[in-house]
Scaffold this motif. Structure first.
Motif, PDB file in Angstrom:
ATOM      1  N   VAL A 292      47.584  37.647  12.144  1.00 34.66           N
ATOM      2  CA  VAL A 292      48.702  37.058  12.558  1.00 34.66           C
ATOM      3  C   VAL A 292      48.518  35.428  12.425  1.00 34.66           C
ATOM      4  N   ILE A 293      47.442  35.098  13.286  1.00 36.44           N
ATOM      5  CA  ILE A 293      47.478  33.464  13.399  1.00 36.44           C
ATOM      6  C   ILE A 293      46.734  33.211  11.986  1.00 36.44           C
ATOM      7  N   SER A 294      46.173  33.665  11.399  1.00 36.17           N
ATOM      8  CA  SER A 294      45.623  32.922  10.115  1.00 36.17           C
ATOM      9  C   SER A 294      46.742  32.411   9.214  1.00 36.17           C
ATOM     10  N   ARG A 295      47.856  32.872   9.306  1.00 35.77           N
ATOM     11  CA  ARG A 295      49.113  32.657   8.572  1.00 35.77           C
ATOM     12  C   ARG A 295      49.952  31.273   9.509  1.00 35.77           C
ATOM     13  N   VAL A 296      49.378  30.877  10.481  1.00 37.27           N
ATOM     14  CA  VAL A 296      50.027  29.832  11.204  1.00 37.27           C
ATOM     15  C   VAL A 296      49.478  28.342  11.104  1.00 37.27           C
ATOM     16  N   ASP A 297      50.080  27.565  10.926  1.00 38.10           N
ATOM     17  CA  ASP A 297      49.667  26.103  10.777  1.00 38.10           C
ATOM     18  C   ASP A 297      48.958  25.804  12.063  1.00 38.10           C
ATOM     19  N   GLN A 298      47.774  25.277  11.958  1.00 41.05           N
ATOM     20  CA  GLN A 298      46.859  24.920  13.064  1.00 41.05           C
ATOM     21  C   GLN A 298      47.499  23.808  13.853  1.00 41.05           C
ATOM     22  N   ARG A 299      48.451  23.157  13.514  1.00 41.58           N
ATOM     23  CA  ARG A 299      49.192  22.181  14.463  1.00 41.58           C
ATOM     24  C   ARG A 299      50.032  22.629  15.191  1.00 41.58           C
ATOM     25  N   ARG A 300      50.243  24.011  15.242  1.00 46.50           N
ATOM     26  CA  ARG A 300      50.984  24.562  16.093  1.00 46.50           C
ATOM     27  C   ARG A 300      50.235  25.517  17.365  1.00 46.50           C
ATOM     28  N   LEU A 301      49.048  25.380  17.335  1.00 42.73           N
ATOM     29  CA  LEU A 301      48.420  26.189  18.111  1.00 42.73           C
ATOM     30  C   LEU A 301      47.744  25.409  19.229  1.00 42.73           C
ATOM     31  N   VAL A 302      47.341  26.008  20.563  1.00 42.92           N
ATOM     32  CA  VAL A 302      46.649  25.513  21.510  1.00 42.92           C
ATOM     33  C   VAL A 302      45.709  26.731  21.899  1.00 42.92           C
ATOM     34  N   LEU A 303      44.504  26.217  22.531  1.00 46.36           N
ATOM     35  CA  LEU A 303      43.570  26.950  23.294  1.00 46.36           C
ATOM     36  C   LEU A 303      43.902  27.295  24.637  1.00 46.36           C
ATOM     37  N   GLU A 304      43.621  28.397  25.152  1.00 42.04           N
ATOM     38  CA  GLU A 304      43.706  28.908  26.724  1.00 42.04           C
ATOM     39  C   GLU A 304      42.784  29.773  27.092  1.00 42.04           C
ATOM     40  N   THR A 305      42.794  30.157  28.403  1.00 45.40           N
ATOM     41  CA  THR A 305      41.928  31.426  28.853  1.00 45.40           C
ATOM     42  C   THR A 305      42.597  32.275  29.599  1.00 45.40           C
ATOM     43  N   ASP A 306      43.785  31.739  30.338  1.00 40.63           N
ATOM     44  CA  ASP A 306      44.350  32.465  31.527  1.00 40.63           C
ATOM     45  C   ASP A 306      43.455  33.177  32.503  1.00 40.63           C
ATOM     46  N   ALA A 307      42.279  32.378  32.909  1.00 38.94           N
ATOM     47  CA  ALA A 307      41.596  32.710  33.827  1.00 38.94           C
ATOM     48  C   ALA A 307      42.029  32.961  35.145  1.00 38.94           C
ATOM     49  N   PRO A 308      41.571  34.087  35.945  1.00 47.23           N
ATOM     50  CA  PRO A 308      40.560  34.888  35.804  1.00 47.23           C
ATOM     51  C   PRO A 308      40.786  36.125  34.984  1.00 47.23           C
ATOM     52  N   TYR A 309      41.942  36.249  34.068  1.00 44.57           N
ATOM     53  CA  TYR A 309      42.362  37.578  33.325  1.00 44.57           C
ATOM     54  C   TYR A 309      41.964  37.300  31.838  1.00 44.57           C
TER      55      TYR A 309
END
Length: 257
Positions: A189-206
């Motif tokens: 799914v993500i391979s088709r998304v513009d990288q400029r619309r993505l951010v990183l996260e963890t949702d730690a501790p989950y």
């Protein structure tokens, strides 16, 4: 790198918080955004922001799973805290129909209320969507305007849901550990998304990424998500980190950080 969603203030880190925050810096995660959950978590968010003012930013909101009969009183307290101006986003909020549908109408009202706060204050909204994409979209279709920006935190939807989520200008998809799960299908799914619309996260501790799946997550593991995303787009981790960090700074309206 920038971990845009992490509950590092949670009790799971009471015994080794300092070590975890140091590990995050060592692994290249220079900033962590802390989402509030309910009235009880406000003090914990505040304490971590005070302890690590150069390494954290805060958000203020009421999580959909915390929406019960008293949600209006909770929202009033949370709004008072949001009004202090210490926070960079409204959240996390949204709709969760995975655990319990009892308070669905209350969740919708809470979500709409927090969207309006975000627009009033020119802050992004941080959306929790679990078994509820259509319900989230139904709300956004009535509430969205050019004054609203935000992120679909922990995005795990399909291609059509990604396309719809990104049809709202100035919205991003937050990607965490699920991206690294072998059979999630999220990579396609993500391979088709513009990288400029993505951010990183963890949702730690989950939701720890592979190879720590099932164990406690932490902000330092942002690098594992970044590595997987770089692999998907066939770019270096450094390039991917630069792009997603710029996206996150734009999302949270951070200048000079």
């Amino acid at each position: 790198m920038f971990d845009t969603h992490s509950h590092m203030y949670a009790k799971e880190f009471d015994s080794d918080l300092d070590e975890c925050m140091a590990q995050a810096l060592e692994d290249g995660v220079y900033l962590t955004a802390l989402p509030n959950i309910d009235v009880e978590s406000i003090e914990r968010v505040q304490n971590l922001m005070r302890a690590y003012p150069d390494q954290t930013i805060g958000m203020m909101g009421l999580h959909p799973c915390s929406v019960k009969e008293d949600y209006k009183q909770q929202l009033a307290t949370i709004k008072t805290e949001l009004d202090t101006g210490r926070y960079h986003a409204v959240g996390e909020t949204g709709i969760d129909l995975y655990w319990d549908k009892t308070y669905f109408d209350h969740q919708v009202d809470s979500f709409k209320t927090q969207i309006r706060w975000a627009k009033e204050k020119s802050l992004p909204i941080v959306i929790h969507a679990r078994d509820s994409f259509q319900e989230i979209f139904d709300v956004l279709d009535t509430e969205y305007d050019n004054d609203l920006s935000g992120v679909f935190h922990c995005f795990t939807g399909n291609e059509a849901e990604a396309e719809k989520a990104l049809s709202y200008d100035n919205f991003y998809l937050g990607l965490g550990g699920v991206l690294t799960f072998k059979n999630s299908g999220l990579d396609k799914v993500i391979s088709r998304v513009d990288q400029r619309r993505l951010v990183l996260e963890t949702d730690a501790p989950y939701l720890s990424p592979h190879p720590f799946r099932g164990k406690r997550n932490q902000t330092a593991y942002t690098k594992l998500v970044a590595q997987k995303l770089a692999e998907i787009f066939e770019v270096s981790v450094e390039e991917l980190a630069e792009i997603t960090t710029a996206n996150a700074k734009k999302l949270f309206k951070l200048n000079g950080i």
